[in-house]
Scaffold this motif. Structure first.
Motif, PDB file in Angstrom:
ATOM      1  N   MET A 154       1.719 -13.372   4.546  1.00 48.26           N
ATOM      2  CA  MET A 154       0.805 -14.455   4.311  1.00 48.26           C
ATOM      3  C   MET A 154       0.886 -14.307   2.633  1.00 48.26           C
ATOM      4  N   GLY A 155       1.347 -13.250   1.887  1.00 50.12           N
ATOM      5  CA  GLY A 155       1.553 -13.222   0.615  1.00 50.12           C
ATOM      6  C   GLY A 155       0.385 -12.958  -0.139  1.00 50.12           C
ATOM      7  N   PHE A 156      -0.601 -12.187   0.439  1.00 50.82           N
ATOM      8  CA  PHE A 156      -1.815 -11.960  -0.211  1.00 50.82           C
ATOM      9  C   PHE A 156      -2.025 -10.471  -0.550  1.00 50.82           C
ATOM     10  N   ASP A 157      -0.837  -9.631  -0.152  1.00 52.29           N
ATOM     11  CA  ASP A 157      -1.023  -8.045  -0.151  1.00 52.29           C
ATOM     12  C   ASP A 157      -1.238  -7.510  -1.643  1.00 52.29           C
ATOM     13  N   ASP A 158      -0.903  -8.448  -2.356  1.00 55.88           N
ATOM     14  CA  ASP A 158      -1.248  -7.752  -3.913  1.00 55.88           C
ATOM     15  C   ASP A 158      -2.379  -8.144  -4.468  1.00 55.88           C
ATOM     16  N   ALA A 159      -3.450  -8.857  -3.723  1.00 61.12           N
ATOM     17  CA  ALA A 159      -4.768  -9.314  -3.928  1.00 61.12           C
ATOM     18  C   ALA A 159      -5.533  -7.970  -4.111  1.00 61.12           C
ATOM     19  N   ALA A 160      -6.534  -7.852  -5.312  1.00 66.46           N
ATOM     20  CA  ALA A 160      -7.310  -6.808  -5.530  1.00 66.46           C
ATOM     21  C   ALA A 160      -8.688  -6.871  -4.313  1.00 66.46           C
ATOM     22  N   ALA A 161      -8.722  -5.665  -3.585  1.00 62.75           N
ATOM     23  CA  ALA A 161      -9.672  -5.361  -2.472  1.00 62.75           C
ATOM     24  C   ALA A 161     -10.899  -4.658  -3.298  1.00 62.75           C
ATOM     25  N   CYS A 162     -12.009  -5.327  -3.361  1.00 60.48           N
ATOM     26  CA  CYS A 162     -12.862  -4.239  -3.965  1.00 60.48           C
ATOM     27  C   CYS A 162     -13.920  -3.977  -2.818  1.00 60.48           C
ATOM     28  N   MET A 163     -14.139  -2.488  -2.851  1.00 63.12           N
ATOM     29  CA  MET A 163     -14.762  -2.004  -1.766  1.00 63.12           C
ATOM     30  C   MET A 163     -15.908  -1.223  -2.282  1.00 63.12           C
ATOM     31  N   LEU A 164     -16.944  -1.183  -1.381  1.00 68.94           N
ATOM     32  CA  LEU A 164     -18.080  -0.204  -1.556  1.00 68.94           C
ATOM     33  C   LEU A 164     -17.975   0.984  -0.673  1.00 68.94           C
ATOM     34  N   VAL A 165     -18.216   2.068  -1.274  1.00 73.89           N
ATOM     35  CA  VAL A 165     -17.926   3.389  -0.567  1.00 73.89           C
ATOM     36  C   VAL A 165     -19.471   4.134  -0.403  1.00 73.89           C
ATOM     37  N   ASP A 166     -19.575   4.278   0.802  1.00 77.59           N
ATOM     38  CA  ASP A 166     -20.819   5.177   1.059  1.00 77.59           C
ATOM     39  C   ASP A 166     -20.593   6.672   0.932  1.00 77.59           C
ATOM     40  N   PRO A 167     -21.770   7.375   1.182  1.00 76.03           N
ATOM     41  CA  PRO A 167     -21.665   8.808   0.916  1.00 76.03           C
ATOM     42  C   PRO A 167     -20.568   9.609   1.790  1.00 76.03           C
ATOM     43  N   ASP A 168     -20.600   8.896   2.784  1.00 72.35           N
ATOM     44  CA  ASP A 168     -19.480   9.683   3.918  1.00 72.35           C
ATOM     45  C   ASP A 168     -18.295   9.281   3.731  1.00 72.35           C
ATOM     46  N   GLY A 169     -17.738   8.615   2.775  1.00 77.86           N
ATOM     47  CA  GLY A 169     -16.522   8.030   2.277  1.00 77.86           C
ATOM     48  C   GLY A 169     -16.076   6.849   3.164  1.00 77.86           C
ATOM     49  N   ILE A 170     -16.959   6.197   3.960  1.00 75.98           N
ATOM     50  CA  ILE A 170     -16.652   4.795   4.478  1.00 75.98           C
ATOM     51  C   ILE A 170     -16.550   3.886   3.638  1.00 75.98           C
ATOM     52  N   ALA A 171     -15.366   3.151   3.677  1.00 74.34           N
ATOM     53  CA  ALA A 171     -15.216   2.103   2.589  1.00 74.34           C
ATOM     54  C   ALA A 171     -15.322   0.766   3.291  1.00 74.34           C
ATOM     55  N   ASP A 172     -16.133  -0.195   2.834  1.00 67.49           N
ATOM     56  CA  ASP A 172     -16.000  -1.569   3.162  1.00 67.49           C
ATOM     57  C   ASP A 172     -15.578  -2.460   2.118  1.00 67.49           C
ATOM     58  N   ILE A 173     -14.612  -3.441   2.587  1.00 68.30           N
ATOM     59  CA  ILE A 173     -14.116  -4.557   1.721  1.00 68.30           C
ATOM     60  C   ILE A 173     -15.310  -5.308   1.365  1.00 68.30           C
ATOM     61  N   VAL A 174     -15.789  -5.572   0.062  1.00 65.88           N
ATOM     62  CA  VAL A 174     -16.755  -6.209  -0.400  1.00 65.88           C
ATOM     63  C   VAL A 174     -16.118  -7.880  -0.363  1.00 65.88           C
ATOM     64  N   THR A 175     -15.113  -7.916  -1.180  1.00 71.33           N
ATOM     65  CA  THR A 175     -14.452  -9.082  -1.497  1.00 71.33           C
ATOM     66  C   THR A 175     -13.184  -8.909  -2.116  1.00 71.33           C
ATOM     67  N   GLU A 176     -12.296 -10.102  -2.089  1.00 71.71           N
ATOM     68  CA  GLU A 176     -10.950  -9.947  -2.755  1.00 71.71           C
ATOM     69  C   GLU A 176     -10.743 -10.706  -3.668  1.00 71.71           C
ATOM     70  N   HIS A 177     -10.098 -10.615  -4.879  1.00 72.51           N
ATOM     71  CA  HIS A 177      -9.695 -11.236  -5.951  1.00 72.51           C
ATOM     72  C   HIS A 177      -8.168 -11.418  -6.203  1.00 72.51           C
ATOM     73  N   GLU A 178      -7.860 -12.592  -6.594  1.00 70.57           N
ATOM     74  CA  GLU A 178      -6.328 -12.662  -7.105  1.00 70.57           C
ATOM     75  C   GLU A 178      -6.131 -12.965  -8.374  1.00 70.57           C
ATOM     76  N   GLY A 179      -7.364 -12.771  -9.086  1.00 72.23           N
ATOM     77  CA  GLY A 179      -7.365 -12.943 -10.658  1.00 72.23           C
ATOM     78  C   GLY A 179      -8.601 -12.218 -11.139  1.00 72.23           C
ATOM     79  N   ARG A 180      -8.664 -12.414 -12.490  1.00 69.41           N
ATOM     80  CA  ARG A 180      -9.910 -11.936 -13.066  1.00 69.41           C
ATOM     81  C   ARG A 180     -11.228 -12.401 -12.274  1.00 69.41           C
ATOM     82  N   VAL A 181     -12.386 -11.558 -12.688  1.00 71.21           N
ATOM     83  CA  VAL A 181     -13.824 -11.710 -11.881  1.00 71.21           C
ATOM     84  C   VAL A 181     -14.586 -11.404 -13.086  1.00 71.21           C
ATOM     85  N   LYS A 182     -15.649 -12.230 -13.009  1.00 70.59           N
ATOM     86  CA  LYS A 182     -16.898 -11.971 -14.145  1.00 70.59           C
ATOM     87  C   LYS A 182     -17.766 -10.874 -13.675  1.00 70.59           C
TER      88      LYS A 182
END
Length: 96
Positions: free
Chosen positions: A51-79
């Protein structure tokens, strides 16, 4: 995305996390979607590439147990103000 673009998003999310104030032991991590899917395994990695979005940035929140949840993805700068909102919303949703 280039390495520089990913690093820019990492810096934005680090600053946003500092501004928001994450719960004890939590942190943010930014990697490409390809990296995330490779860690998870399965067909998602192939699908992301197709689908061509494998190089998008995945922004994750990682809890104390090391479990990461993807919060959002970006294909460019973010404020930073938007990154702060994504983090606050994710902490509220994941932390409850």
């Amino acid at each position: 995305m280039t390495d520089e673009e990913i690093e820019d998003i990492r810096e934005t999310y680090r600053a946003a996390a500092d501004a928001v104030g994450l719960p004890e032991g939590w942190n943010v991590r930014v990697e490409t979607l390809r990296w995330c899917y490779d860690k998870m395994g399965g067909i998602e990695a192939e699908l992301a590439t197709t689908m061509g979005f494998d190089d998008a940035a995945a922004c994750m929140l990682v809890d104390p147990d090391g479990i990461a949840d993807i919060v959002t993805e970006h294909e460019g700068r973010v404020k930073q103000v938007h990154a702060e909102r994504y983090i606050r919303d994710a902490v509220r949703e994941i932390g409850s």
